[in-house]
Design a protein around this motif. Structure first.
Motif, short mmCIF file in Angstrom:
data_model
loop_
_atom_site.label_atom_id
_atom_site.label_comp_id
_atom_site.label_asym_id
_atom_site.label_seq_id
_atom_site.Cartn_x
_atom_site.Cartn_y
_atom_site.Cartn_z
N ARG A 19 -18.37 12.16 -17.54
CA ARG A 19 -18.73 11.55 -18.81
C ARG A 19 -18.54 10.03 -18.75
NH1 ARG A 19 -18.94 12.96 -24.29
NH2 ARG A 19 -19.93 14.85 -23.52
N LEU A 22 -21.46 8.52 -16.93
CA LEU A 22 -22.65 8.51 -17.79
C LEU A 22 -22.56 7.36 -18.79
CD1 LEU A 22 -25.26 9.72 -18.90
CD2 LEU A 22 -23.86 11.25 -20.31
N VAL A 25 -23.37 4.12 -17.05
CA VAL A 25 -24.81 3.97 -16.80
C VAL A 25 -25.54 3.57 -18.09
CG1 VAL A 25 -26.93 5.21 -16.21
CG2 VAL A 25 -24.87 5.52 -14.82
N LEU A 26 -25.23 4.25 -19.19
CA LEU A 26 -25.90 3.94 -20.45
C LEU A 26 -25.56 2.53 -20.94
CD1 LEU A 26 -25.44 7.32 -22.35
CD2 LEU A 26 -27.59 6.37 -21.48
#
Length: 413
Positions: A19, A22, A25-26
């Protein structure tokens, strides 16, 4: 009877949850897209100078206005991120940036006053940096933060997207096109971010009023130390990313497209070196990385002040400065992650980010004015060499003492 040997006592390095990756990356994607929007006016500066008959100073002002607004805006945005978290602030900042992008594309590119108004509000996109640093920092353990924030910092490569695409899209489809494309992408990201972003577990939102939190942040030594370093490191990067096309077109007679492509190369190298600076800082400490990088910036600026031929000496000088400025930017926020109190990371980031952006606001104005007066950029580059040398001396003295000393805490108010 022999007993089985005990396993090594060194604890394993903590695993980073999927998580967290992620979210990294976002956040990096959001930073890149907002910086793409923030830098839309820079590649078109020479075109607007010709079509609107702008002076060198007016052209410099046009590309610098989004920089200064985005820089100062990081101070309240960083504090608001401490309070409301990146889950709220990333979609909000991105959606707010859509408005000036659409205005510039549809109505605001036919006169200097209209461009300055659009550029002023376009500065909102530059505040995304102050959202991402505390958001990412909270998801990673201290020994991984330098690298994680360095990876997030690669989002500054959004300026390269602008450099590589803006002029081509204008030539092919008209002035409105790059603005409309960017607005569409920002809208999609705002929706995705609103759906997927989550703040780190256990994040404690401060309850003090905004003004009090900012006052406490300004009492921290790390705030001012990192601000001075970032004004040189990231400020130098921003200054070159917005002014390099003009410098190469004026100083070397390159075409607008060639100058924009070379600026993109400068930006991409600086972007690639930012996580390297953070990674090295996790291992050898930010002071050593900053010292080496600032020495390289001073040397490159000194060489370029003589306006050598681009092949190969000028190109090597610019690429050396790009790599050094990127590494120094990554090392500066590794230093922030090391010393800033967790509950004030956003506020510290806002002030430091503002200093970096303001460091990028001044040089284009100075370079434009000096060229208009002397017909040469040599004095401006000599000033950069002198500033980098002063920052190098400060890194070896005040910053080194802070890094080796106790973690500072906010003074009671």
């Amino acid at each position: 009877m022999l007993q089985p040997s005990s396993p090594p006592s060194t604890p394993p390095s903590p695993q980073v949850p999927a998580r967290a990756l992620l979210m990294l990356v976002l956040a990096t994607l959001g930073f890149a897209l907002n910086f793409w929007a923030w830098a839309l006016l820079s590649p078109l500066g020479p075109r607007f100078k010709d079509t609107l008959e702008l002076s060198s100073f007016q052209q410099s002002l046009l590309v610098a206005v989004p920089v200064v607004v985005g820089s100062l805006g990081r101070i309240p945005v960083g504090a608001l991120t401490d309070r409301y978290g990146g889950r709220v602030m990333f979609p909000l900042v991105t959606a707010a940036t859509v408005i000036p992008v659409l205005y510039l594309g549809l109505a605001g590119h036919d006169s200097l006053p209209a461009l300055l108004v659009g550029g002023f509000f376009l500065g909102v996109g530059g505040t995304a940096f102050a959202v991402g640093v505390p958001f990412v920092s909270a998801w990673f353990p201290p020994e991984r933060r330098g690298l994680a924030i360095g990876v997030f910092g690669m989002g500054m490569g959004g300026t390269a997207i602008s450099a590589l695409t803006t002029v081509k899209l204008v030539d092919a489809y008209g002035t409105a096109n790059p603005f409309l494309v960017t607005a569409g992408v920002l809208i999609v990201y705002a929706l995705v971010a609103a759906a997927l972003l989550r703040d780190a577990p256990g994040r404690a939102a401060p309850t003090e009023p905004l003004a009090r939190r900012l006052a406490q942040t300004l009492r921290l030594g790390i705030t001012w130390q990192a601000s001075a370093l970032y004004a040189v490191a990231f400020g130098g990067y921003v200054a070159f990313s917005v002014y390099l096309p003009t410098y190469l077109k004026t100083g070397y007679g390159l075409t607008q497209a060639d100058a924009a492509n070379r600026m993109a190369g400068f930006v991409l190298l600086a972007v690639a070196m930012r996580p390297v600076g953070g990674w090295l800082s996790d291992r050898v400490g930010p002071v050593r990385v900053l010292s080496g990088a600032l020495a390289a910036v001073a040397s490159g600026a000194l060489v370029q002040s003589a306006t050598p031929s681009l092949a190969p000496l000028g190109t090597l000088a610019f690429l050396g400065m790009a790599a050094a400025l990127g590494a120094a930017s990554g090392a500066t926020f590794a230093f922030v992650a090391l010393l800033a109190p967790p509950e004030r990371t956003g506020s510290v980031t806002g002030v430091v980010g503002a200093a970096g952006g303001l460091g990028g606001f001044v040089p284009p104005l100075v370079m434009g004015s000096l060229y208009g007066t002397y017909g040469s950029y040599a004095v401006g580059l000599l000033l950069l060499a002198a500033v980098a040398t002063a920052a190098l001396v400060y890194t070896g003295t005040g910053v080194r003492r802070a890094a080796l000393g106790p973690v500072p805490v906010a003074k009671p108010h």
